[in-house]
Design an enzyme around this catalytic site. Sequence first.
Site, PDB file in Angstrom:
ATOM      1  CE  LYS A  93      -3.975   2.253   2.881  1.00 13.30           C
ATOM      2  NZ  LYS A  93      -4.479   1.494   4.038  1.00 13.30           N
ATOM      3  CB  SER A 168      -7.278   3.957   3.765  1.00 12.08           C
ATOM      4  OG  SER A 168      -6.356   3.342   4.378  1.00 12.08           O
ATOM      5  CB  SER A 192      -8.012   1.478   5.644  1.00  8.01           C
ATOM      6  OG  SER A 192      -8.461   2.616   6.144  1.00  8.01           O
TER       7      SER A 192
END
Length: 494
Positions: A93, A168, A192
Amino acid sequence: MTSGPRPARKAPTRCSAFGDDALGEHDAVGLVEELRAGRVSAADLIEAAIARVEAVNPTLNGLAFEAFDRAHARGAAPSSYGGYFDGVPTFVKDNAAVEGMPTMRGTDAWEPQPEPANGDFARAYLATGLVPLGKTRLSEFGFSASCEHPRLGPVRNPWNPAYTAGASSSGSGAFVAAGVVPIAHANDGGGSIRIPAACNGLVGLKPTRGRLPQDKDMRTMPLRIVSDGVLTRSVRDTAALLREMERVYRNPKLPPIGDISRPGKQRLRIAVCTQSVVHDAGVEMTELTHKTAALLEELGHRITVIGNPVQARFKDDFLLYWAFLAYALVRGGKRSFGPGFDRDKLDNLTLGLERHASRNLYRVPAAIARLARSRRITERLSNSYDAVLMPTLAEPTLEIGRLDPAADYEQIIDRLLSWVAFTPLQNATGDPAISLPLAQTANGLPAGMMLSTTRGREALLLELAFELEEARPWPRIQDPAPAAPRRRARKAAK
């Protein structure tokens, strides 16, 4: 004359990368077995994963940075790195530092620069042998539960690209669900890991606070609400990743997880809650949660329905702390990210959170103190229950545009808090929680069911997850999509 029934409507086109290549339909553990048997090579897996991301990224839009040349070089000599997952492709990420890759955190507010070294998380994560193909997109600084960048566009859900992939950790969720890679990094500061798991039909475990190593910016928060982890398509992949990372990094303050590979034998006391601090879950999510509770009861666990255990002010305290993090990022942007930091390029959610904090700074210390004490809630629950079942999200997956970051801040935050009503508690307490794709909504999208327990008991959650996966295998995106239900033919007029 009587008209016949209307033909069934076609289901929305899914965006799947699965095919007859080296990756096949294997999960990460399956690929390890293929590698060890000599049926595939690391180079084969990397080449297949690159082809898959190139096929689906134009639709899903989950790629933040590609490092395909580096991955090719890494695949050419996997044995020099070692690790259980040696040669298995992954993504990181784009808020974790990886040597040679920029870290943009989902924003345009500064110019990207390659990181000089791996951060603490990537160092441990990649020590397991995983091969990074690049970095995946997230919402700006991870504040929104939907990644809908004003310039780059949204990250779309592979089950139906009209819907969000959640956030996210949106790019990671979309790519794992679509079959690009079997496992990808995610982290969770308000849901997330669990939110994209719920939206994309994946397994998403938020570990106990401190379970896995973290980069400095995560470690130095006044209250460490963020936990790093992964998104996977199988429980065994999540369990294997935690086992292997525990061999690299072991927190002596937490009980070890060990090698969890099957359901537990102990029958548990499980509380069921569909009431959040914001509001009750919607009708459909409530019904799906109680169906999951019924399955647990069939498996011999003791089920008790409870009301919301969290005080009303928790929502305001968590929002204020979240806003305070935005305040620190915006006000300290030039110091943290360089003189080119431009707050005018931030989205309305980030700026709205910063304004909210600036008006309420005097309240922040008390809010942090109360959030730190929220662990007492789960400690009290643990006296009567081994785990708690809740819906991961209060409503089904949202369509793209519902959380448009260019909209008015008040609209965004109201919709966001209403949807993400159940996940923030474990970020405040530091307890582990897992979202499992045990349900499907009427529109054919996955729906996550969340199980949580107390600090350090990931092993219990994994054993329970293995049991549920075995009892109710979840739908796979590569399977034929059922047709939308037919409308009833109207009776002909006499």
